[in-house]
Write a protein that holds these residues in place. Structure first.
Motif, PDB file in Angstrom:
ATOM      1  N   LEU A 235      44.149  72.156  22.849  1.00 44.11           N
ATOM      2  CA  LEU A 235      44.138  72.981  21.620  1.00 44.11           C
ATOM      3  C   LEU A 235      42.785  72.834  20.876  1.00 44.11           C
ATOM      4  N   LYS A 236      41.867  72.045  21.681  1.00 46.87           N
ATOM      5  CA  LYS A 236      40.538  71.727  20.989  1.00 46.87           C
ATOM      6  C   LYS A 236      39.779  72.953  20.370  1.00 46.87           C
ATOM      7  N   GLU A 237      39.833  74.252  21.158  1.00 43.29           N
ATOM      8  CA  GLU A 237      39.306  75.400  20.696  1.00 43.29           C
ATOM      9  C   GLU A 237      40.122  76.059  19.663  1.00 43.29           C
ATOM     10  N   SER A 238      41.179  75.763  19.506  1.00 41.22           N
ATOM     11  CA  SER A 238      42.366  76.338  18.583  1.00 41.22           C
ATOM     12  C   SER A 238      42.148  75.918  17.153  1.00 41.22           C
ATOM     13  N   VAL A 239      42.286  74.478  16.923  1.00 41.74           N
ATOM     14  CA  VAL A 239      42.186  73.941  15.753  1.00 41.74           C
ATOM     15  C   VAL A 239      41.472  72.710  15.624  1.00 41.74           C
ATOM     16  N   ALA A 240      41.116  72.362  14.357  1.00 46.71           N
ATOM     17  CA  ALA A 240      39.959  71.060  14.234  1.00 46.71           C
ATOM     18  C   ALA A 240      40.474  70.068  14.954  1.00 46.71           C
ATOM     19  N   VAL A 241      41.796  69.662  14.500  1.00 51.09           N
ATOM     20  CA  VAL A 241      42.557  68.128  14.786  1.00 51.09           C
ATOM     21  C   VAL A 241      43.700  68.538  15.545  1.00 51.09           C
ATOM     22  N   PRO A 242      43.464  68.477  16.991  1.00 59.88           N
ATOM     23  CA  PRO A 242      44.876  68.685  17.736  1.00 59.88           C
ATOM     24  C   PRO A 242      45.999  67.841  17.386  1.00 59.88           C
ATOM     25  N   LEU A 243      45.550  66.393  17.202  1.00 63.46           N
ATOM     26  CA  LEU A 243      46.314  65.257  17.038  1.00 63.46           C
ATOM     27  C   LEU A 243      47.308  65.411  15.872  1.00 63.46           C
ATOM     28  N   LEU A 244      46.924  66.255  14.953  1.00 62.16           N
ATOM     29  CA  LEU A 244      47.901  66.738  13.729  1.00 62.16           C
ATOM     30  C   LEU A 244      48.707  67.829  14.118  1.00 62.16           C
ATOM     31  N   VAL A 245      48.468  68.550  15.122  1.00 61.77           N
ATOM     32  CA  VAL A 245      49.210  69.605  15.725  1.00 61.77           C
ATOM     33  C   VAL A 245      50.527  68.782  16.477  1.00 61.77           C
ATOM     34  N   LEU A 246      50.052  67.672  17.075  1.00 59.66           N
ATOM     35  CA  LEU A 246      50.944  66.725  17.809  1.00 59.66           C
ATOM     36  C   LEU A 246      51.808  66.318  16.615  1.00 59.66           C
ATOM     37  N   ALA A 247      51.218  65.796  15.518  1.00 66.78           N
ATOM     38  CA  ALA A 247      52.186  65.276  14.567  1.00 66.78           C
ATOM     39  C   ALA A 247      53.012  66.046  13.867  1.00 66.78           C
ATOM     40  N   GLY A 348      45.201  69.410  34.305  1.00 64.63           N
ATOM     41  CA  GLY A 348      43.780  69.077  34.347  1.00 64.63           C
ATOM     42  C   GLY A 348      42.967  70.077  35.052  1.00 64.63           C
ATOM     43  N   SER A 349      43.217  70.288  36.334  1.00 65.71           N
ATOM     44  CA  SER A 349      42.362  71.107  37.142  1.00 65.71           C
ATOM     45  C   SER A 349      42.267  72.621  36.636  1.00 65.71           C
ATOM     46  N   LEU A 350      43.346  72.910  36.060  1.00 61.40           N
ATOM     47  CA  LEU A 350      43.451  74.399  35.622  1.00 61.40           C
ATOM     48  C   LEU A 350      42.486  74.622  34.381  1.00 61.40           C
ATOM     49  N   MET A 351      42.395  73.347  33.474  1.00 60.64           N
ATOM     50  CA  MET A 351      41.545  73.529  32.321  1.00 60.64           C
ATOM     51  C   MET A 351      40.089  73.042  32.828  1.00 60.64           C
ATOM     52  N   ASP A 352      39.830  72.369  33.985  1.00 63.37           N
ATOM     53  CA  ASP A 352      38.559  72.128  34.213  1.00 63.37           C
ATOM     54  C   ASP A 352      37.731  73.225  34.965  1.00 63.37           C
ATOM     55  N   ASN A 353      38.674  74.117  35.761  1.00 66.55           N
ATOM     56  CA  ASN A 353      38.345  75.278  36.386  1.00 66.55           C
ATOM     57  C   ASN A 353      38.525  76.728  35.900  1.00 66.55           C
ATOM     58  N   ALA A 354      39.524  76.842  34.976  1.00 61.41           N
ATOM     59  CA  ALA A 354      40.023  78.186  34.462  1.00 61.41           C
ATOM     60  C   ALA A 354      39.840  77.993  32.884  1.00 61.41           C
ATOM     61  N   SER A 355      40.869  77.832  32.108  1.00 63.86           N
ATOM     62  CA  SER A 355      41.114  77.551  30.603  1.00 63.86           C
ATOM     63  C   SER A 355      42.317  76.947  30.260  1.00 63.86           C
ATOM     64  N   ARG A 361      49.821  79.255  29.917  1.00 63.12           N
ATOM     65  CA  ARG A 361      50.471  80.286  30.617  1.00 63.12           C
ATOM     66  C   ARG A 361      51.426  80.005  31.641  1.00 63.12           C
ATOM     67  N   THR A 362      50.667  78.913  32.489  1.00 64.76           N
ATOM     68  CA  THR A 362      51.381  78.378  33.574  1.00 64.76           C
ATOM     69  C   THR A 362      52.712  77.478  33.033  1.00 64.76           C
ATOM     70  N   MET A 363      52.446  76.569  32.212  1.00 62.99           N
ATOM     71  CA  MET A 363      53.400  76.030  31.709  1.00 62.99           C
ATOM     72  C   MET A 363      55.010  76.674  31.326  1.00 62.99           C
ATOM     73  N   SER A 364      54.438  78.026  30.869  1.00 62.89           N
ATOM     74  CA  SER A 364      55.455  78.653  30.198  1.00 62.89           C
ATOM     75  C   SER A 364      56.562  79.342  31.299  1.00 62.89           C
ATOM     76  N   ILE A 365      56.092  78.916  32.539  1.00 57.50           N
ATOM     77  CA  ILE A 365      57.069  79.479  33.685  1.00 57.50           C
ATOM     78  C   ILE A 365      58.406  78.729  33.707  1.00 57.50           C
ATOM     79  N   LEU A 366      57.994  77.332  33.467  1.00 61.75           N
ATOM     80  CA  LEU A 366      59.347  76.240  33.478  1.00 61.75           C
ATOM     81  C   LEU A 366      60.306  76.575  32.797  1.00 61.75           C
ATOM     82  N   PRO A 367      60.166  76.838  31.109  1.00 64.90           N
ATOM     83  CA  PRO A 367      61.244  77.316  30.349  1.00 64.90           C
ATOM     84  C   PRO A 367      62.109  78.689  30.814  1.00 64.90           C
ATOM     85  N   ALA A 368      61.109  79.600  31.134  1.00 62.05           N
ATOM     86  CA  ALA A 368      61.511  80.731  31.864  1.00 62.05           C
ATOM     87  C   ALA A 368      62.818  80.254  32.846  1.00 62.05           C
ATOM     88  N   ILE A 369      62.409  79.596  33.761  1.00 54.02           N
ATOM     89  CA  ILE A 369      63.490  79.389  34.692  1.00 54.02           C
ATOM     90  C   ILE A 369      64.740  78.699  34.134  1.00 54.02           C
TER      91      ILE A 369
END
Length: 388
Positions: A235-247, A348-355, A361-369
């Protein structure tokens, strides 16, 4: 029979879980300290350095589970305390991927021993209110993440102190829970109380329902912890302080678990899990298209989804498969943490090489199953109830 102070043991257990949870929040903050802009590790390398928090947790639970029955809850609890102390000191001294890996391993072992010992402790002390009290106990996982997130933000971002001070704050709950457990009498596990033999316990682990729940635990834990553990990078590109989103996410989770009793009574565990999967899927999808203030809206939906996952998966096994004993609960928790150790480097690999969007989007497959899986579980449990 020796007198057991349930309220003191429960409070000490909550503090031990707060310690566990704070390590998750503080580790999330350490991602930027050891990352490309700090020590210089890539996000994939950090993913590998953080994996011992999860497979160490898994090993501690798998080995600690049966040892709880043989050695007793008290001894496993003190193993957790010792591992926590070693892990915290080693983290403070960490200056490379290797030292961070080893420090994280001891922290993971401590966290795993907490779960291995204290889930059976709660189930044993409150045998007629398992879902309610295990959810109330697990209030302090998100609660502890809120505390850890705020501590990390205050220490590093507000007061500008170094990261070692942030890590050292973990000694506060560790010392308190150690003092509270000191000299206390512990009950035996529920399996020992029920007189279930080792042969019966091990054979029950092969039941199709238990195997199904272990599979689902892989997906529920990865959906929740895989996402929250990498919140800084996601979330570093979405909000200023991602740790507060975690909280924020974990504040909602804590409130939800605090009032889990009425929800459990109305929906039953299988119903809670189905609704959780639906909200988790929607929340992850919304996070892929949100920024600024809308990120908190998406995070709220995600939080509602993951609130009941972990404690309800544990309580389902404790309630419907009690013959699996402490080992069954440990396998569940271990499976969950092991799954997170697998997804962290992939993310980590997805974020290093894609976004980050691609990772979400990949993680959302898990709750779909899981939506499909828990829909089937509801049908099965309703039929089982009708036959009873």
């Amino acid at each position: 029979m020796k007198k057991i102070n349930k309220s003191r043991l429960f409070l000490a257990s909550c503090l031990a879980l707060i310690t566990t949870a704070m390590t998750f929040a503080i580790r999330a903050r350490l991602e930027t300290v050891f990352g490309p802009e700090g020590v210089g590790l890539t996000l994939e390398q950090i993913g590998y350095a953080f994996t011992p928090a999860f497979f160490g947790f898994t090993l501690a639970m798998i080995f600690g589970g049966p040892l709880v029955d043989f050695l007793g809850i008290k001894k496993i609890t003190w193993m957790a305390f010792i591992a926590h102390c070693i892990g915290i000191v080693w983290t403070i001294m960490a200056d490379s991927m290797t030292s961070l890996f080893l420090a994280t391993l001891f922290v993971g072992i401590g966290n795993g021993m907490v779960e291995a010992a204290l889930n059976p402790l709660i189930a044993s002390m409150y045998s007629t209110e398992k879902t309610k009290m295990l959810n109330r106990f697990h209030v302090w996982f998100p609660g502890g993440i809120v505390i850890g997130s705020i501590v990390g933000w205050l220490v590093m971002d507000v007061f500008g102190l170094n990261w070692q001070v942030m890590v050292a704050t973990l000694f506060i709950p560790v010392i308190i829970y150690g003092v509270m457990f000191l000299g206390q009498n512990f009950p035996v596990t529920e399996r020992v109380q029920m007189g279930i033999t080792n042969k019966q316990m091990f054979s029950s682990l092969g039941k199709p329902l238990f195997i199904f729940m272990v599979f689902c635990m892989f997906l529920t834990a990865a959906s929740e912890l895989g996402t929250t553990q990498r919140i800084e990078s996601l979330l570093k590109e979405s909000v200023a302080v991602p740790l507060l989103v975690l909280a924020f996410i974990n504040g909602i989770m804590a409130l939800g678990r605090l009032f889990a009793g009425p929800v459990a009574h109305k929906l039953k565990p299988s119903g809670m899990l189905l609704y959780s999967a639906i909200f988790t899927f929607i929340g992850l999808w919304l996070l892929t298209i949100s920024s600024g203030g809308m990120t908190f809206v998406a995070a709220a939906v995600f939080a509602i989804g993951v609130t009941f996952f972990w404690p309800t998966m544990i309580s389902f096994v404790a309630e419907y498969l009690p013959e699996t004993g402490a080992l069954g609960l440990s396998i569940m928790g271990g499976a969950g943490m092991f799954s997170v150790s697998l997804v962290l480097p992939i993310m980590g690999s997805l974020m290093d090489n894609a976004s980050a969007v691609e990772a979400l989007r990949t993680m959302s497959i898990l709750p779909a199953i899981l939506i499909v899986a828990f829909f089937g579980l509801n049908i099965y449990m309703n039929k089982r109830k009708q036959k009873a």
